[in-house]
Design an enzyme around this catalytic site. Structure first.
Site, PDB file in Angstrom:
ATOM      1  N   GLU A 151       0.857  -1.191   0.000  1.00 52.63           N
ATOM      2  CA  GLU A 151       0.000   0.000   0.000  1.00 52.63           C
ATOM      3  C   GLU A 151       0.890   1.237   0.000  1.00 52.63           C
ATOM      4  OE1 GLU A 151      -3.198   0.026   2.836  1.00 52.63           O
ATOM      5  OE2 GLU A 151      -4.127  -1.743   1.958  1.00 52.63           O
ATOM      6  N   HIS A 163      -9.447   9.813   1.711  1.00 53.00           N
ATOM      7  CA  HIS A 163      -8.938   8.676   0.932  1.00 53.00           C
ATOM      8  C   HIS A 163      -9.053   9.038  -0.539  1.00 53.00           C
ATOM      9  CE1 HIS A 163      -8.378   4.634  -0.601  1.00 53.00           C
ATOM     10  NE2 HIS A 163      -8.047   4.238   0.617  1.00 53.00           N
ATOM     11  N   ARG A 197      -1.231   9.359   0.904  1.00 54.20           N
ATOM     12  CA  ARG A 197      -2.645   9.562   0.560  1.00 54.20           C
ATOM     13  C   ARG A 197      -3.019  11.005   0.270  1.00 54.20           C
ATOM     14  NH1 ARG A 197      -5.939   5.450   4.455  1.00 54.20           N
ATOM     15  NH2 ARG A 197      -5.271   3.672   3.231  1.00 54.20           N
ATOM     16  N   HIS A 207     -12.155   9.996   5.193  1.00 51.83           N
ATOM     17  CA  HIS A 207     -11.913   8.584   5.511  1.00 51.83           C
ATOM     18  C   HIS A 207     -11.487   8.355   6.952  1.00 51.83           C
ATOM     19  CE1 HIS A 207     -10.828   4.458   4.701  1.00 51.83           C
ATOM     20  NE2 HIS A 207      -9.572   4.653   5.061  1.00 51.83           N
ATOM     21  N   ARG A 224      -2.015   9.597   8.212  1.00 50.50           N
ATOM     22  CA  ARG A 224      -1.808   8.206   8.638  1.00 50.50           C
ATOM     23  C   ARG A 224      -1.286   7.341   7.492  1.00 50.50           C
ATOM     24  NH1 ARG A 224      -4.970   3.840   8.109  1.00 50.50           N
ATOM     25  NH2 ARG A 224      -6.869   4.997   7.656  1.00 50.50           N
TER      26      ARG A 224
HETATM   27  C1  SIN Z   1      -7.769   0.936   2.198  1.00 54.96           C
HETATM   28  O1  SIN Z   1      -8.010  -0.251   2.081  1.00 54.96           O
HETATM   29  O2  SIN Z   1      -7.352   1.642   1.297  1.00 54.96           O
HETATM   30  C2  SIN Z   1      -8.017   1.570   3.518  1.00 54.96           C
HETATM   31  C3  SIN Z   1      -7.046   1.122   4.497  1.00 54.96           C
HETATM   32  C4  SIN Z   1      -6.736   2.215   5.455  1.00 54.96           C
HETATM   33  O3  SIN Z   1      -7.528   3.113   5.655  1.00 54.96           O
HETATM   34  O4  SIN Z   1      -5.638   2.209   5.997  1.00 54.96           O
END
Ligand code: SIN
Length: 541
Positions: free
Chosen positions: A125, A243, A288, A346, A381
């Site tokens: 991620e 997000h 993000r 988010h 975060r």
């Molecule tokens: C996601 O799956 O993109 C969200 C996970 C998160 O908020 O850390």
């Protein structure tokens, strides 16, 4: 501002007593309850049904340094980098170092994470330097974790879970120590008092402040607002995470499209079909806030879409079954066409100020998970650190409660200890009620306190929210109580956003687009003070 959400009278309340009172039933609440039940009788109050929380909706997963190629120190570096200078290093160290043991415990409790050739499978991620994110049933990680914790909590005889309980306020004694909570029983519509040696807020975030959010209906900032009314300090309320990729179809909710989709290779394309993140460090996997603002800017020119094809079409339904099916339900087959996406509120990085043991500024009051702020997430975060946060700080809170209770030799507070604080006069009967609707606040927040902010808009939002708030006297009905909490927390977000004259992480000011590298500070707010104060960020060693 009034001290209590609604007027209440001690004589009208049923009174219950417990060792530890936990408010909320997501990962932070249930894990804390389970650990606390090793030492105390525990009562968990939850607003709706037990599984209804942000945790259940988490997709991407839980970040943890458990792979052989990984280490807590790499996880630490990545968390600090994403946090844009505002992380508290002690909290981050606790997160990454306690994390592996807590996740192994979750696995022992029965959580099944996806595996490859018998070994835990880690996904990629944004802003992680390693594949570090565990997932379950492809993209239903939160559901699996919540299922596990609910089963454990319901099987533990020292834990009593009460559903349909709306937190009204925190109760204190004459020394200002928290000794319990006042809750509205949604089944009887009667207020109830819960007395406890320690109270843990795990009430989640406030995504419902915005008209576009990935959060469920329950995320209305109730715990943050109750703590504020009780006099607890709030920290870094300006830092809301948007997000980058939520489903963007007119009329449909902004369903989360996990960052793991980009982690597995999907591309973001602008209206001309160009990969507009191509030249940005990290590309689609930049932090993000960077990706969200990139999409926001492109959206001014046309539709932004996510192209799943680079993942490999055969893999998509298997790796992302829930996302694949949900998009199909909305008439989009991601194997054949690009998916329209847009940012959505988010996650709240700010919240009730705590230390790395979960202690708030009020004695006996702890906070864990999204409603808490100990600086672990800084200004932004790192993806999939939130579920880990709920485990790690839940565990630490229980250690602290045990030590404190042992040291003090505390016994349960008694009804006579409740100190009902004087409140502003209730409004005169017949005073006209504001016809305010939640949607008005959500639209205002999105427009002026959203992804891109500036002074004039923030001042307008503060003025309007302030006047709505003073005119709005809620009845004892949950939608009205939630709206009051949203007004309280929205006001705090807007005020902190106006005070921070720089751009950092999730907080972007078009009139102050630069980061202030000289002055690293947290913002602090408390009831009764007009100003947003600051405290320095601890030095990172
Ligand atoms: C996601 O799956 O993109 C969200 C996970 C998160 O908020 O850390």
């Amino acid at each position: 501002m009034r001290r209590y959400l609604v007027p209440w009278r001690f004589e009208e309340c049923r009174i219950y007593s417990t060792g530890v009172l936990v408010l909320g039933s997501g990962i932070a609440g249930l894990y804390t309850a389970l650990k606390a039940s090793e030492y105390f009788e525990v009562t968990v109050l939850t607003k709706k049904g037990i599984p209804e929380s942000n945790t259940k909706h988490a997709q991407g997963g839980i970040a943890v340094a458990l792979d052989q190629e990984d280490s807590p120190s790499l996880h630490y570096e990545d968390t600090l980098y994403a946090g844009a200078g505002l992380c508290e290093s002690d909290s981050v160290r606790a997160l990454v170092e306690d994390g592996p043991l807590r996740v192994e415990e979750l696995i022992r409790m029965g959580a099944h994470f996806d595996r490859k050739n018998g070994k835990l499978a880690f996904t990629q991620e944004a802003a992680h330097s390693r594949r570090r994110v565990l997932h379950a049933n492809g993209d239903a990680t939160g559901e699996e974790i919540e299922r596990t914790l609910v089963a454990q909590a319901l099987g533990e005889e020292r834990i009593l879970v009460k559903e349909e309980q709306f937190l009204l306020d925190l109760l204190k004694n004459s020394k200002g120590e928290v000794i319990g909570a006042l809750s509205l029983n949604g089944l009887t519509q009667e207020p109830e008092i819960y007395l406890a040696q320690a109270v843990v807020l795990a009430t989640g975030g406030l995504g419902q402040l915005y008209c576009y959010t990935t959060n469920p209906e329950v995320a209305t900032g109730d715990g943050i607002a109750a703590a504020y009314r009780a006099g607890a300090q709030l920290m870094d309320m300006e830092f809301v995470q948007f997000h980058p990729t939520a489903l963007f179809i007119p009329g449909a909710p902004r369903f989360l499209i996990s960052e793991a989709v980009r982690g597995e290779g999907a591309h973001l394309l602008n209206a001309q079909g160009e990969r507009f993140m191509q030249d940005v460090p990290g590309k689609e996997l930049a932090p993000r806030d960077v990706v969200a603002r990139g999409i926001w800017r492109e959206q001014a020119k046309g539709e932004v879409t996510l192209d799943f094809r680079p993942i490999g079409l055969a893999k998509v339904p298997r790796r992302f079954p829930m996302i694949y099916q949900t998009c199909l339900d909305y008439g989009i087959n991601v194997l054949e066409e690009r998916l329209p996406v847009a940012p959505a509120a988010h996650y709240m990085m700010g919240g009730v100020r705590t230390d790395e043991r979960g202690r708030t500024s009020l004695t006996n009051l702890y906070a864990s998970g999204e409603c808490a702020c100990n600086g672990v997430h800084g200004a932004n975060r790192l993806a999939s650190n939130s579920l880990l946060d709920g485990l790690v700080f839940g565990g630490r809170i229980v250690e602290d409660i045990v030590n404190t209770v042992r040291a003090k030799g505390s016994s349960n507070p008694q009804p006579r200890d409740i100190y009902a604080e004087n409140d502003e006069k209730p409004p005169k009967a017949g005073q006209e009620q504001s016809p305010l609707k939640r949607e008005e606040l959500q639209e205002l927040m999105w427009e002026y306190v959203g992804i891109i902010r500036e002074e004039e808009g923030l001042k307008k939002a503060i003025k309007l929210i302030g006047s709505w708030d003073s005119a709005f006297i809620p009845e004892k009905e949950i939608p009205q109580l939630e709206l009051k909490n949203l007004l309280t927390t929205g006001y705090c977000v807007a005020r902190a956003a106006l005070a921070r004259e720089e751009s950092r992480g999730g907080h972007y000011r078009s009139d102050y687009p630069e980061i202030n590298t000289k002055d690293l500070k947290h913002s602090i707010q408390a009831r009764g003070t007009d100003n947003v104060c600051t405290i320095p960020v601890s030095r990172v060693d």
